[in-house]
Design an enzyme around this catalytic site. Structure first.
Site, PDB file in Angstrom:
ATOM      1  N   GLU A 105      33.609  21.229  22.563  1.00  0.00           N
ATOM      2  CA  GLU A 105      34.962  21.217  21.977  1.00  0.00           C
ATOM      3  C   GLU A 105      35.679  19.918  22.346  1.00  0.00           C
ATOM      4  OE1 GLU A 105      37.343  24.818  22.649  1.00  0.00           O
ATOM      5  OE2 GLU A 105      39.077  23.518  22.968  1.00  0.00           O
TER       6      GLU A 105
ATOM      7  N   SER B   2      38.483  24.522  27.912  1.00  0.00           N
ATOM      8  CA  SER B   2      37.163  24.964  27.439  1.00  0.00           C
ATOM      9  C   SER B   2      36.357  23.756  26.989  1.00  0.00           C
ATOM     10  CB  SER B   2      37.312  25.910  26.244  1.00  0.00           C
ATOM     11  OG  SER B   2      38.067  27.020  26.629  1.00  0.00           O
TER      12      SER B   2
ATOM     13  N   ARG C 239      39.227  25.587  15.998  1.00  0.00           N
ATOM     14  CA  ARG C 239      39.208  24.324  16.751  1.00  0.00           C
ATOM     15  C   ARG C 239      38.799  23.146  15.855  1.00  0.00           C
ATOM     16  NH1 ARG C 239      41.244  27.621  19.326  1.00  0.00           N
ATOM     17  NH2 ARG C 239      40.956  28.158  21.518  1.00  0.00           N
TER      18      ARG C 239
HETATM   19  C1  LIG Z   1      43.519  23.367  31.498  1.00  0.00           C
HETATM   20  C2  LIG Z   1      43.382  23.200  30.016  1.00  0.00           C
HETATM   21  C3  LIG Z   1      43.533  24.297  29.188  1.00  0.00           C
HETATM   22  C4  LIG Z   1      43.427  24.151  27.799  1.00  0.00           C
HETATM   23  N1  LIG Z   1      43.591  25.256  27.027  1.00  0.00           N
HETATM   24  C5  LIG Z   1      43.499  25.158  25.680  1.00  0.00           C
HETATM   25  C6  LIG Z   1      43.693  26.310  24.847  1.00  0.00           C
HETATM   26  O1  LIG Z   1      43.987  27.397  25.314  1.00  0.00           O
HETATM   27  N2  LIG Z   1      43.559  26.145  23.512  1.00  0.00           N
HETATM   28  C7  LIG Z   1      43.281  24.928  22.936  1.00  0.00           C
HETATM   29  O2  LIG Z   1      43.184  24.864  21.710  1.00  0.00           O
HETATM   30  N3  LIG Z   1      43.092  23.824  23.699  1.00  0.00           N
HETATM   31  C8  LIG Z   1      43.194  23.914  25.047  1.00  0.00           C
HETATM   32  N4  LIG Z   1      43.002  22.806  25.832  1.00  0.00           N
HETATM   33  C9  LIG Z   1      42.678  21.538  25.177  1.00  0.00           C
HETATM   34  C10 LIG Z   1      43.908  20.607  24.971  1.00  0.00           C
HETATM   35  O3  LIG Z   1      45.023  21.121  25.630  1.00  0.00           O
HETATM   36  C11 LIG Z   1      44.248  20.486  23.495  1.00  0.00           C
HETATM   37  O4  LIG Z   1      43.150  20.004  22.782  1.00  0.00           O
HETATM   38  C12 LIG Z   1      45.424  19.545  23.252  1.00  0.00           C
HETATM   39  O5  LIG Z   1      45.870  19.655  21.929  1.00  0.00           O
HETATM   40  C13 LIG Z   1      45.099  18.098  23.589  1.00  0.00           C
HETATM   41  O6  LIG Z   1      46.294  17.373  23.528  1.00  0.00           O
HETATM   42  P1  LIG Z   1      46.373  15.891  24.073  1.00  0.00           P
HETATM   43  O7  LIG Z   1      47.692  15.343  23.649  1.00  0.00           O
HETATM   44  O8  LIG Z   1      46.098  15.864  25.530  1.00  0.00           O
HETATM   45  O9  LIG Z   1      45.225  15.208  23.252  1.00  0.00           O
HETATM   46  P2  LIG Z   1      44.236  14.042  23.715  1.00  0.00           P
HETATM   47  O10 LIG Z   1      43.299  14.578  24.734  1.00  0.00           O
HETATM   48  O11 LIG Z   1      44.995  12.831  24.059  1.00  0.00           O
HETATM   49  O12 LIG Z   1      43.451  13.798  22.359  1.00  0.00           O
HETATM   50  C14 LIG Z   1      42.581  14.761  21.809  1.00  0.00           C
HETATM   51  C15 LIG Z   1      42.002  14.222  20.490  1.00  0.00           C
HETATM   52  O13 LIG Z   1      43.038  14.099  19.534  1.00  0.00           O
HETATM   53  C16 LIG Z   1      43.223  12.731  19.138  1.00  0.00           C
HETATM   54  N5  LIG Z   1      44.669  12.552  19.027  1.00  0.00           N
HETATM   55  C17 LIG Z   1      45.601  12.823  19.975  1.00  0.00           C
HETATM   56  N6  LIG Z   1      46.832  12.601  19.495  1.00  0.00           N
HETATM   57  C18 LIG Z   1      46.672  12.162  18.220  1.00  0.00           C
HETATM   58  C19 LIG Z   1      47.575  11.746  17.195  1.00  0.00           C
HETATM   59  N7  LIG Z   1      48.890  11.753  17.386  1.00  0.00           N
HETATM   60  N8  LIG Z   1      47.050  11.345  16.005  1.00  0.00           N
HETATM   61  C20 LIG Z   1      45.718  11.340  15.793  1.00  0.00           C
HETATM   62  N9  LIG Z   1      44.823  11.711  16.720  1.00  0.00           N
HETATM   63  C21 LIG Z   1      45.296  12.123  17.916  1.00  0.00           C
HETATM   64  C22 LIG Z   1      42.570  11.900  20.216  1.00  0.00           C
HETATM   65  O14 LIG Z   1      42.123  10.644  19.722  1.00  0.00           O
HETATM   66  C23 LIG Z   1      41.416  12.806  20.627  1.00  0.00           C
HETATM   67  O15 LIG Z   1      40.360  12.691  19.713  1.00  0.00           O
HETATM   68  C24 LIG Z   1      43.137  22.902  27.224  1.00  0.00           C
HETATM   69  C25 LIG Z   1      42.990  21.776  28.065  1.00  0.00           C
HETATM   70  C26 LIG Z   1      43.105  21.923  29.435  1.00  0.00           C
HETATM   71  C27 LIG Z   1      42.973  20.716  30.309  1.00  0.00           C
END
Ligand SMILES: Cc1cc2nc3c(=O)[nH]c(=O)nc-3n(C[C@H](O)[C@H](O)[C@H](O)COP(=O)(O)OP(=O)(O)OC[C@H]3O[C@@H](n4cnc5c(N)ncnc54)[C@H](O)[C@@H]3O)c2cc1C
Length: 324
Positions: free
Chosen positions: A320, A224, A150
């Site tokens: 996380e 998580s 992570r």
């Molecule tokens: C129900 C649920 C289940 C999940 N299960 C998992 C799992 O099994 N495994 C796992 O690893 N994660 C899991 N997650 C966490 C999440 O899905 C991941 O972290 C995912 O990659 C977040 O993507 P996002 O586009 O929504 O990012 P955001 O929430 O929009 O951003 C997350 C972080 O990344 C930064 N960021 C986003 N895009 C960029 C970019 N293009 N350039 C630079 N920085 C950027 C943001 O500033 C922030 O700091 C889960 C979340 C939920 C709600």
């Protein structure tokens, strides 16, 4: 929650324009810039006194192939699960265990997303990112990303400096099935699939995830909330004396990764609710918003959980989720 400035971008040209110094209203915003993907892993505890940039760069293309692999480049604003579906449709193997993870492609390397025995680093080839310090696009290979559990360089050393604009994945033409993790095998048996395939594995993962994780569209959550902590084996042996059922997985470096959810549950948090902030009833690692909890309520609950786990087990949990 509010942001002082908001812009979305669909290309690197858009970013050049947003950051061009000749635009005084957006100049000098680097330090206060927050990149937003799908927003599924951010907890807002306060307004953003700067610029929120929503990544909308789309497009998926196969850019190269060799005997065993397809190299597929995806725009950072593509939805992650849609990308997985694209791979399944084209029989490109490697991301099937990562089906249904919320969020966008651009965030996938940020925390090296992982599930069911696979991490993004296993299929990662390279990424392009816009450097807000130097105002230019930079290519990162796998080594430069320093992926960990992570973790990546973008969450640490380069936090807030780069905007990931596209990611290239190296996918396999011949699948290497990975069904040993969690309940995948049991689910496949239940599904009675005639022959193992990446599509069947993805469906099994989708079934398992849907049955145990709350859908963020129905009940607010970020997956998580805490990482599974890594401790030394000697500390694990001591903990086992006091808590014989404690769950830990031996790592290659000799350390042990503990199941944070198990410890949180043993501290009595599973199913706990205070106002609209709570700890999910089926999965103690997941904090939920039943409706009107503020970001700070969720954050405070997470602090209480951290404290109680430390008191009971002497283990410091780490969040996380990205806190703003
Ligand atoms: C129900 C649920 C289940 C999940 N299960 C998992 C799992 O099994 N495994 C796992 O690893 N994660 C899991 N997650 C966490 C999440 O899905 C991941 O972290 C995912 O990659 C977040 O993507 P996002 O586009 O929504 O990012 P955001 O929430 O929009 O951003 C997350 C972080 O990344 C930064 N960021 C986003 N895009 C960029 C970019 N293009 N350039 C630079 N920085 C950027 C943001 O500033 C922030 O700091 C889960 C979340 C939920 C709600």
């Amino acid at each position: 929650m509010y942001a002082k400035h908001f812009a979305s971008f669909e290309s690197i040209d858009d970013l050049d324009e947003i950051f061009a110094s000749k635009q005084p209203q957006t100049s000098n915003l680097k330090l206060q810039t927050l990149v937003l993907g799908g927003g599924s892993n951010i907890l807002f505890t306060k307004n953003v006194d700067g610029l929120v940039l929503k990544n909308e760069i789309k497009g998926i293309e196969m850019i190269r192939e060799d005997a065993d692999h397809m190299y597929v480049k995806a725009g950072a604003g593509e939805n992650w699960h849609s990308f997985v579906l694209y791979c399944l449709k084209n029989n490109y193997a490697g991301v099937e265990n990562l089906a249904l993870i919320p969020g966008n492609v651009g965030a996938s390397p940020m925390q090296n997303i992982g599930a069911y025995g696979i991490e993004i680093k296993d299929v990662f080839h390279s990424l392009e990112a816009f450097d807000m310090d130097e105002m230019k696009t930079v290519l990162f290979d796998k080594e430069a990303c320093s992926f960990g559990y992570r973790e990546s360089v973008f969450k640490n050393k380069y936090k807030g400096r780069f905007i990931i604009t596209s990611v290239t994945y190296k996918l396999s033409k011949k699948p290497l099935f990975n069904t040993s993790y969690g309940a995948i095998e049991a689910e496949l048996e239940k599904m009675k699939v005639p022959a193992l395939s990446i599509q069947a594995i993805a469906q099994a993962v989708i079934n398992i995830r849907s049955s145990k994780l709350p859908d963020p569209k129905q009940i607010g959550n970020a997956g998580s909330f805490f990482k599974n902590p890594e401790i030394e084996n000697s500390q694990f042996e001591k903990l086992k004396n006091d808590f014989p059922n404690i769950i830990g997985y031996k790592l290659e470096n000799g350390n042990v990764k503990l199941a944070a959810g198990w410890m949180i549950e043993r501290c009595g948090w599973k199913g706990y609710r205070k106002g609209d902030a709570g700890c999910h009833e089926k999965q103690a690692l997941v904090l939920v918003n039943y409706g009107n909890a503020k970001g700070s309520d969720i954050y405070d609950l997470s602090s209480e959980i951290l404290d109680s786990v430390y008191k009971k087990f002497g283990v410091q949990l780490e969040r996380e989720v990205n806190i703003v």
